[in-house]
Design an enzyme around this catalytic site. Structure first.
Site, mmCIF file in Angstrom:
data_model
loop_
_atom_site.group_PDB
_atom_site.id
_atom_site.type_symbol
_atom_site.label_atom_id
_atom_site.label_comp_id
_atom_site.label_asym_id
_atom_site.label_seq_id
_atom_site.Cartn_x
_atom_site.Cartn_y
_atom_site.Cartn_z
ATOM 1 N N LYS A 146 -1.845 -0.049 -9.376
ATOM 2 C CA LYS A 146 -2.577 0.682 -8.334
ATOM 3 C C LYS A 146 -1.882 2.009 -8.041
ATOM 4 O O LYS A 146 -0.655 2.130 -8.152
ATOM 5 C CB LYS A 146 -2.629 -0.201 -7.083
ATOM 6 C CG LYS A 146 -3.539 0.267 -5.974
ATOM 7 C CD LYS A 146 -3.595 -0.808 -4.882
ATOM 8 C CE LYS A 146 -4.506 -0.431 -3.729
ATOM 9 N NZ LYS A 146 -4.588 -1.534 -2.745
ATOM 10 N N MET A 195 -6.703 3.775 1.944
ATOM 11 C CA MET A 195 -6.553 2.398 1.436
ATOM 12 C C MET A 195 -6.942 1.351 2.481
ATOM 13 O O MET A 195 -6.502 0.206 2.415
ATOM 14 C CB MET A 195 -5.123 2.151 0.936
ATOM 15 C CG MET A 195 -4.747 2.996 -0.255
ATOM 16 S SD MET A 195 -3.239 2.478 -1.061
ATOM 17 C CE MET A 195 -2.041 2.754 0.222
ATOM 18 N N SER A 221 -9.129 -2.334 -1.402
ATOM 19 C CA SER A 221 -8.757 -1.008 -1.855
ATOM 20 C C SER A 221 -8.299 -0.967 -3.310
ATOM 21 O O SER A 221 -8.091 0.112 -3.869
ATOM 22 C CB SER A 221 -7.639 -0.457 -0.953
ATOM 23 O OG SER A 221 -6.477 -1.265 -1.022
ATOM 24 N N VAL A 242 -3.885 -6.028 2.165
ATOM 25 C CA VAL A 242 -3.506 -6.135 3.573
ATOM 26 C C VAL A 242 -4.660 -6.655 4.418
ATOM 27 O O VAL A 242 -4.484 -6.981 5.582
ATOM 28 C CB VAL A 242 -2.995 -4.777 4.111
ATOM 29 C CG1 VAL A 242 -4.154 -3.812 4.355
ATOM 30 C CG2 VAL A 242 -2.160 -4.940 5.377
ATOM 31 N N GLY A 243 -5.859 -6.719 3.802
ATOM 32 C CA GLY A 243 -7.012 -7.248 4.522
ATOM 33 C C GLY A 243 -8.070 -7.795 3.577
ATOM 34 O O GLY A 243 -9.193 -8.063 3.996
ATOM 35 N N GLY A 244 -7.685 -7.912 2.302
ATOM 36 C CA GLY A 244 -8.622 -8.383 1.288
ATOM 37 C C GLY A 244 -8.670 -7.482 0.076
ATOM 38 O O GLY A 244 -9.553 -7.609 -0.779
ATOM 39 N N SER A 245 -7.735 -6.559 -0.039
ATOM 40 C CA SER A 245 -7.819 -5.471 -1.012
ATOM 41 C C SER A 245 -7.616 -5.880 -2.464
ATOM 42 O O SER A 245 -7.863 -5.085 -3.368
ATOM 43 C CB SER A 245 -6.813 -4.376 -0.654
ATOM 44 O OG SER A 245 -7.165 -3.776 0.567
#
Length: 565
Positions: A146, A195, A221, A242-245
């Site tokens: 990434k 992101m 992201s 960090v939240g589903g990335s």
């Protein structure tokens, strides 16, 4: 967001950056106008299934052997072929560099390319192999990363104008570890602005498209990774979550994706747009691949090299060998009334549950009240809002805020107006006081989950990865069914399973006044990949992957409607 003054200079700088990136693709790897003429354009607005249409093969750029290398091997099989000499790192690297270059021209999934450097390293690794020397367990394997990871000599802009022109002077710890393990780093992949959106679109590199349907988002992201892996332009990609990335791109692009426990996989020394030292809900680095064993290869290889020697933020726990029961007690996270599921998601979950029951697994119905999805998301969203540095970077560079970020903000605001908060009144608190209150509430919810897990004697839980499959660009919004696990810090794996099909055309979807979800447009999303999400408790990463492998095998043996190219 709309009150600041935009600076038109960013457009010229972004155009120049994109041209520099395009110039790095060798002329002989550039797709012809003939292929473009076979596609419906503009790609982002017209439905194209680049996978089923064999767009990469039809480009005529790759040889039959190169196509076989990129399409015919799992990660483990590639490593075995590299080890026994039936494949060289040079030919594998060239094949994946070519395929990544084609993927970039089709779906805009890359940021930086290191094709020449990668081939030079591959030749070096082949020379070592010929002398009987092996660098590590990933010897000769191409790995994509990434954009946020620093790779010396390239930029890590994370799609933000403010960071353009800053060349990395060293590597992120994870990059150094991958090189130590013998990997070949050859490309970096696209991300959304800041992101913090689930649509990989920014003003520097543009919009990444979903290879299954170019009118749909690939997720974010780590959407560049998801799209690249789905097009088999990478055997093993590294994203962050960090939240589903990691998990949302895996869902949208039909790949496998794993979010490990925080601080397990090295994630320090990366480009961020947050305030330094603001460590709240931690971002986690993790793998994406087209086979589930590839996820385990990545984790086992990294964790067995003592990564804390490279990254001081890592918890020094080596990879553990685990055994699992043949029959599992699987907790089922139900549809939350505030976050309704699209018809394909409901159907796929029902099919998966039925197949698992037929294979002897026990499904435990956990109530929505026990799962606390809304409460955990509320904590997470308020923690994220404590740091406004990301948007400050956007504004300082004079670039516009991308639509996907505006969508998330609007959806969360709608929820705030429709529901009474479960949090204490923080209106009179300063930022430190709000953080303390949020961390207190987070700890309470995590302890409730511990009690719930023991009450039901669970081995693993099954949940939807999202309310939806991939949807139209800029419409995804928040991702409550992944973010709640980041708040808990539970390792989670997304498995591709099923697709949006004709059965879903007969179902309707209406949104209530107090609910949020993307619009359901069956005609547009027909054929999009679906999947399921599996998770265990914190630091049980090994068990999570082993049970996910077992469940994946059960679903395949049960004849489920798997995602197929």
């Amino acid at each position: 967001m709309s009150s600041y003054k935009q600076n038109p200079e960013w457009q010229q700088r972004a155009t120049q950056k994109r041209q520099e990136c395009a110039n790095k693709i060798p002329p002989e790897w550039r797709i012809s106008e003939g292929l473009t003429a076979l596609l419906q354009t503009p790609l982002a607005e017209t439905k194209n299934n680049l996978i089923r249409e064999n767009a990469v093969r039809r480009s005529g750029i790759m040889t039959e052997r190169e196509l076989q290398i990129t399409e015919g091997y799992t990660v483990s099989e590639l490593l075995s072929a590299l080890a026994d000499g039936s494949l060289t790192s040079t030919e594998v690297t060239v094949a994946y560099c070519k395929r990544a270059a084609i993927a970039q021209q089709l779906v805009c999934c890359l940021t930086e390319t290191m094709f020449e450097e990668a081939q030079e390293r591959a030749r070096y690794l082949d020379q070592l192999r010929s002398q009987g020397q092996v660098v590590g367990p990933l010897h000769g394997l191409p790995v994509s990363i990434k954009d946020m990871f620093h790779y010396k000599g390239t930029e890590a802009t994370i799609g933000m104008v403010a960071f353009m022109g800053e060349v990395s002077t060293g590597n992120s710890p994870l990059v150094d570890i991958l090189l130590k393990l013998g990997a070949v780093i050859y490309v970096k992949t696209n991300v959304p602005q800041t992101m913090m959106a689930l649509d990989s679109h920014n003003n520097v590199f543009g919009r990444t498209l979903n290879p299954w349907n170019t009118t749909l988002t690939p997720g974010g992201s780590s959407g560049g990774e998801g799209a690249l892996v789905a097009l088999r332009g990478s055997p093993l990609g590294v994203g962050t979550d960090v939240g589903g990335s990691i998990r949302v791109p895996a869902l949208c692009c039909g790949t496998y994706g794993f979010r490990p426990s925080a601080s397990r996989v090295p994630n320090g020394g990366t480009r961020t747009c947050t305030t330094s030292g603001m460590r709240f809900i931690l971002s986690c680095a993790g793998p994406l691949a087209m086979d589930i064993e590839g996820l385990e290869v990545f984790c086992r290889s990294l964790l067995n090299i003592q990564p804390s020697l490279y990254d001081s933020s890592v918890i020094d726990v080596p990879w553990r060998k685990t055994t699992i029961k043949p029959r599992l007690r699987i907790g089922l996270v139900p549809e939350h009334p505030v976050f309704p599921l699209h018809p394909p998601v409901k159907r796929v979950l029902t099919e998966a549950i039925q197949l698992l029951k037929e294979q002897g697994h026990e499904i435990i119905n956990v109530t929505s009240e026990e799962c606390r999805v809304l409460e955990l998301n509320e904590v997470a969203w308020n923690i994220f809002r404590l740091d406004q540095s990301a948007l400050n970077h956007v504004m300082s560079a004079g670039e516009p805020v991308v639509p996907a970020l505006r969508r998330i903000g609007a959806q969360i605001e709608r929820l705030n107006q429709a529901h009474q908060s479960s949090l204490p009144d923080m209106s009179e608190m300063d930022r430190l006081g709000r953080l303390a209150a949020l961390n207190t509430r987070r700890a309470e919810l995590r302890d409730e989950y511990r009690v719930m897990w023991l009450r039901h004697d669970l081995d693993i839980c099954l949940a939807p990865p999202a309310q939806n499959s991939a949807v139209a660009h800029d419409t995804f919004g928040p991702s409550p069914y992944t973010t709640f696990l980041n708040c808990l810090d539970y390792p989670a794996c997304v498995i591709p399973f099923g697709q949006v099909n004709e059965l879903d055309a007969m179902e309707t979807f209406e949104l209530g006044k107090s609910q949020i979800a993307p619009e359901y447009n069956h005609k547009q999303i027909a054929g999009a990949p679906c999947g399921i999400q599996l998770f265990t408790t914190t630091m049980r990463d090994e068990e999570c992957l082993q049970m996910a492998k077992h469940i994946d095998r059960c679903l395949k043996e049960g004849g489920g409607n798997m995602v197929r190219a």
